[in-house]
Design a protein around this motif. Structure first.
Motif, PDB file in Angstrom:
ATOM      1  N   PRO A  18      10.561  -4.651 -69.491  1.00  0.00           N
ATOM      2  CA  PRO A  18      11.852  -4.272 -70.082  1.00  0.00           C
ATOM      3  C   PRO A  18      12.337  -5.357 -71.033  1.00  0.00           C
ATOM      4  O   PRO A  18      11.958  -6.525 -70.910  1.00  0.00           O
TER       5      PRO A  18
ATOM      6  N   PRO B  86      15.785  -8.564 -68.236  1.00  0.00           N
ATOM      7  CA  PRO B  86      15.488  -8.466 -66.803  1.00  0.00           C
ATOM      8  C   PRO B  86      16.573  -7.681 -66.070  1.00  0.00           C
ATOM      9  O   PRO B  86      17.679  -7.510 -66.585  1.00  0.00           O
ATOM     10  N   PRO B  87      16.283  -7.196 -64.872  1.00  0.00           N
ATOM     11  CA  PRO B  87      17.285  -6.454 -64.092  1.00  0.00           C
ATOM     12  C   PRO B  87      18.548  -7.292 -63.864  1.00  0.00           C
ATOM     13  O   PRO B  87      18.478  -8.483 -63.573  1.00  0.00           O
ATOM     14  N   GLY B  88      19.688  -6.651 -64.040  1.00  0.00           N
ATOM     15  CA  GLY B  88      20.939  -7.344 -63.783  1.00  0.00           C
ATOM     16  C   GLY B  88      21.497  -8.089 -64.969  1.00  0.00           C
ATOM     17  O   GLY B  88      22.609  -8.623 -64.902  1.00  0.00           O
ATOM     18  N   TRP B  89      20.755  -8.125 -66.083  1.00  0.00           N
ATOM     19  CA  TRP B  89      21.237  -8.859 -67.256  1.00  0.00           C
ATOM     20  C   TRP B  89      22.374  -8.083 -67.906  1.00  0.00           C
ATOM     21  O   TRP B  89      22.251  -6.909 -68.211  1.00  0.00           O
TER      22      TRP B  89
END
Length: 213
Positions: free
Chosen positions: A89, A92-95
């Motif tokens: 992606p 990153p996850p949560g960014w």
């Protein structure tokens, strides 16, 4: 014309479009693949090392294929076909995109000057891990990233272009976490990457990018 053997047994004929020469042994060769009306080829050469890419598509079927070219430490070149489904992606996850508190971009008192925006001066630094992975091809890898971005702007009808004003090692070992590395890049007095801010001022960079492995 260049001939490039692809993995399906076909040989792509690449016709020259233009060349951009920055200095001795430092240039970028642009071309198009014959019979593909939406193709582009970018070959960036810096100090005898090459980094590049090939994009193949036609307006009739809309299907696209992408290839990446890089120099190896033994002097050979490696051509890889990219699988878009395997690309990570963009963030990153949560960014969230929010600047960490106390960093340069969290400071509201910065002054601005008039700028046409036609050229964005970019400074690129890279981690110890990236330097080790790219080896002698790091210069070509960095310049290719700029060249590919500029071509994407041009193809999209965007007049703005990036200009690489400086690239070099950051003297930094990655934390293993994207957000942590970004926060350390933005921070001015946390003991990490603090020298980058002085370099930014020296080279009057509009944008600073840190390449991590």
């Amino acid at each position: 014309t260049l001939a490039v053997a692809l993995f399906d047994g076909n040989v792509a004929a690449v016709d020259f479009v233009r060349i951009e020469v920055r200095g001795p042994g430092n240039f970028t060769w642009y071309g198009r693949v014959r019979d593909y009306d939406r193709s582009d080829v970018v070959l960036t050469v810096v100090d005898g090392m090459v980094a590049g890419g090939i994009g193949l598509a036609t307006s009739s079927n809309g299907q696209a294929r992408s290839y990446l070219l890089e120099s190896l430490s033994d002097g050979l070149q490696l051509l890889q076909e990219l699988d878009p489904a395997l690309l990570p992606p963009e963030h990153p996850p949560g960014w969230t995109g929010e600047a960490p508190a106390g960093t340069l971009f969290d400071t509201p008192s910065l002054t601005s000057q008039a700028d046409t925006g036609g050229t964005v001066d970019i400074m690129i630094v890279y981690s110890d891990q990236t330097a080790a992975a790219a080896g002698a091809a790091i210069g070509a890898t960095v310049q290719y990233a700029v060249d590919r971005t500029n071509l994407a702007y041009t193809n999209s009808g965007i007049a703005t272009q990036l200009r690489l004003v400086y690239s070099g090692p950051a003297g930094y070992s990655e934390s293993g976490d994207f957000s942590t590395d970004l926060s350390r890049l933005q921070g001015t007095a946390d003991g990490y990457l603090d020298n980058v801010h002085a370099l930014r001022d020296t080279y009057a960079a509009d944008v600073v990018s840190l390449i991590i492995e």
